[in-house]
Design a protein around this motif. Structure first.
Motif, mmCIF file in Angstrom:
data_model
loop_
_atom_site.group_PDB
_atom_site.id
_atom_site.type_symbol
_atom_site.label_atom_id
_atom_site.label_comp_id
_atom_site.label_asym_id
_atom_site.label_seq_id
_atom_site.Cartn_x
_atom_site.Cartn_y
_atom_site.Cartn_z
ATOM 1 N N LEU A 97 0.806 -1.217 0.000
ATOM 2 C CA LEU A 97 0.000 0.000 0.000
ATOM 3 C C LEU A 97 0.839 1.267 0.000
ATOM 4 N N THR A 98 2.052 1.211 0.540
ATOM 5 C CA THR A 98 2.865 2.410 0.751
ATOM 6 C C THR A 98 4.181 2.337 -0.009
ATOM 7 N N ASN A 99 4.946 3.426 0.061
ATOM 8 C CA ASN A 99 6.245 3.434 -0.609
ATOM 9 C C ASN A 99 7.321 2.679 0.165
ATOM 10 N N LEU A 100 6.976 2.122 1.319
ATOM 11 C CA LEU A 100 7.955 1.318 2.054
ATOM 12 C C LEU A 100 8.268 0.020 1.324
ATOM 13 N N MET A 140 -2.797 13.213 13.069
ATOM 14 C CA MET A 140 -2.628 12.147 12.091
ATOM 15 C C MET A 140 -2.475 10.818 12.809
ATOM 16 N N SER A 141 -2.926 9.746 12.156
ATOM 17 C CA SER A 141 -2.908 8.419 12.771
ATOM 18 C C SER A 141 -1.759 7.547 12.275
ATOM 19 N N GLY A 142 -1.189 7.897 11.123
ATOM 20 C CA GLY A 142 -0.171 7.042 10.530
ATOM 21 C C GLY A 142 -0.752 5.914 9.716
ATOM 22 N N HIS A 143 -2.055 5.988 9.422
ATOM 23 C CA HIS A 143 -2.730 4.976 8.601
ATOM 24 C C HIS A 143 -2.877 5.526 7.184
ATOM 25 N N ILE A 144 -2.102 4.980 6.273
ATOM 26 C CA ILE A 144 -2.018 5.497 4.910
ATOM 27 C C ILE A 144 -3.173 4.993 4.060
ATOM 28 N N MET A 145 -3.761 5.898 3.257
ATOM 29 C CA MET A 145 -4.826 5.489 2.346
ATOM 30 C C MET A 145 -4.244 4.899 1.072
ATOM 31 N N CYS A 146 -3.215 5.552 0.509
ATOM 32 C CA CYS A 146 -2.619 5.080 -0.733
ATOM 33 C C CYS A 146 -1.299 5.803 -0.954
ATOM 34 N N SER A 181 -4.374 -3.176 -7.270
ATOM 35 C CA SER A 181 -5.051 -3.481 -8.530
ATOM 36 C C SER A 181 -6.412 -2.820 -8.637
ATOM 37 N N ASP A 182 -6.926 -2.314 -7.514
ATOM 38 C CA ASP A 182 -8.282 -1.756 -7.496
ATOM 39 C C ASP A 182 -8.223 -0.242 -7.621
ATOM 40 N N ASP A 183 -8.547 0.294 -8.804
ATOM 41 C CA ASP A 183 -8.487 1.726 -9.030
ATOM 42 C C ASP A 183 -9.594 2.493 -8.316
ATOM 43 N N SER A 184 -10.559 1.808 -7.728
ATOM 44 C CA SER A 184 -11.631 2.507 -7.026
ATOM 45 C C SER A 184 -11.081 3.299 -5.848
ATOM 46 N N ALA A 185 -9.941 2.848 -5.304
ATOM 47 C CA ALA A 185 -9.337 3.563 -4.188
ATOM 48 C C ALA A 185 -8.883 4.949 -4.610
ATOM 49 N N THR A 186 -8.559 5.127 -5.898
ATOM 50 C CA THR A 186 -8.166 6.431 -6.402
ATOM 51 C C THR A 186 -9.295 7.432 -6.238
ATOM 52 N N VAL A 213 10.286 13.206 -10.381
ATOM 53 C CA VAL A 213 9.085 12.761 -11.077
ATOM 54 C C VAL A 213 9.044 11.230 -11.102
ATOM 55 N N GLY A 214 7.900 10.681 -10.763
ATOM 56 C CA GLY A 214 7.736 9.225 -10.725
ATOM 57 C C GLY A 214 7.870 8.633 -9.346
ATOM 58 N N ASP A 215 8.455 9.366 -8.393
ATOM 59 C CA ASP A 215 8.573 8.859 -7.026
ATOM 60 C C ASP A 215 7.193 8.768 -6.378
ATOM 61 N N ARG A 216 7.048 7.804 -5.468
ATOM 62 C CA ARG A 216 5.782 7.612 -4.769
ATOM 63 C C ARG A 216 5.846 8.208 -3.369
ATOM 64 N N VAL A 217 4.740 8.813 -2.969
ATOM 65 C CA VAL A 217 4.633 9.455 -1.661
ATOM 66 C C VAL A 217 3.374 8.935 -0.966
ATOM 67 N N ASN A 218 3.489 8.654 0.328
ATOM 68 C CA ASN A 218 2.363 8.128 1.084
ATOM 69 C C ASN A 218 1.372 9.236 1.419
ATOM 70 N N LEU A 219 0.088 8.947 1.229
ATOM 71 C CA LEU A 219 -0.968 9.922 1.467
ATOM 72 C C LEU A 219 -1.887 9.458 2.590
ATOM 73 N N GLU A 220 -2.056 10.321 3.581
ATOM 74 C CA GLU A 220 -3.056 10.114 4.631
ATOM 75 C C GLU A 220 -4.027 11.276 4.587
ATOM 76 N N ILE A 221 -5.291 10.985 4.445
ATOM 77 C CA ILE A 221 -6.288 12.053 4.413
ATOM 78 C C ILE A 221 -6.609 12.497 5.832
ATOM 79 N N ASP A 222 -7.138 13.704 5.965
ATOM 80 C CA ASP A 222 -7.534 14.237 7.259
ATOM 81 C C ASP A 222 -8.767 13.493 7.760
ATOM 82 N N SER A 223 -8.690 12.943 8.959
ATOM 83 C CA SER A 223 -9.788 12.114 9.482
ATOM 84 C C SER A 223 -11.074 12.913 9.667
#
Length: 216
Positions: free
Chosen positions: A70-73, A99-105, A132-137, A186-196
């Protein structure tokens, strides 16, 4: 709980495969892990991880396969630098947002540029590498708003511009000094956590509208 105020950068010393999981050994800046304890939480690139071993400022974490996907780790390697924040204590100042540290994508850097005196990074929120599930986008974009809070690699930031499938942030020199954002390409991945709070508000409004038969 974390505040989204990154305390600095640390360097990955090693990544050891453990079946489908991975053990990360990370070297932190001197004295930054004082009185750290087994079982404590540390945000690494915004991901809440549990301390599994402590050797002064060298700390180990075990990361499960779901988190790696799920994350860039999942793509992290020895010598990489990461953002870190120790868990907040009761009474600490919350200079960012809770923030909780729970990444969405994980989202992808699409553009890096300097505009006037600001350093701007634009991220595309449509490619979820490792999933594989683009619905998360679609779910991620539902919670992102102009001037709204967002957690990126553990840093509490404000969205300064937004499009149909992208967001942009503007960074001050101090943030660039303390974090890995200045190292992104460009192309690097970054972890996103939305505001709860934003998520709760959006979900509540959508549920009420659906109950009233109002289409979204």
């Amino acid at each position: 709980m974390f505040t989204g105020i990154v305390q600095g950068m640390a360097q990955v010393e090693s990544c050891q495969e453990m079946g489908t999981n991975k053990r990360l050994v990370i070297q932190f800046p001197e004295n930054s892990m004082d009185k750290q304890q087994l079982g404590a939480s540390v945000a690494i690139n915004g991901v809440c991880l549990t301390v599994s071993e402590v050797d002064n400022d060298k700390v180990s974490f075990d990361v499960i396969d779901t988190t790696l996907a799920l994350t860039n780790l999942g793509a992290i390697k020895a010598s990489d630098k990461v953002n870190f924040e120790r868990a907040a204590k009761m009474g600490d100042e919350v200079g960012g947002h809770v923030m909780s540290g729970h990444i969405m994508c994980a989202i992808e850097v699409m553009q890096v540029r300097t505009q006037d005196d600001s350093y701007r990074i634009r991220f595309v929120v449509k490619k979820l590498a490792g999933l594989s599930d683009d619905s998360a986008t679609v779910d991620a974009m539902r919670y992102l708003f102009d001037k709204g809070y967002v957690g990126l690699n553990g840093s509490s930031l404000t969205i300064c511009d937004i499009g149909e499938d992208w967001i942009e942030i503007s960074l001050i020199p101090e943030t660039l000094r303390l974090t890995t954002f200045g190292l992104l390409d460009v192309g690097d991945r970054v972890n996103l956590e939305i505001d709860s709070h934003t998520q709760a508000t959006v979900d509540t409004v959508e549920r009420i509208l659906q109950q009233k038969g109002i289409s979204l």
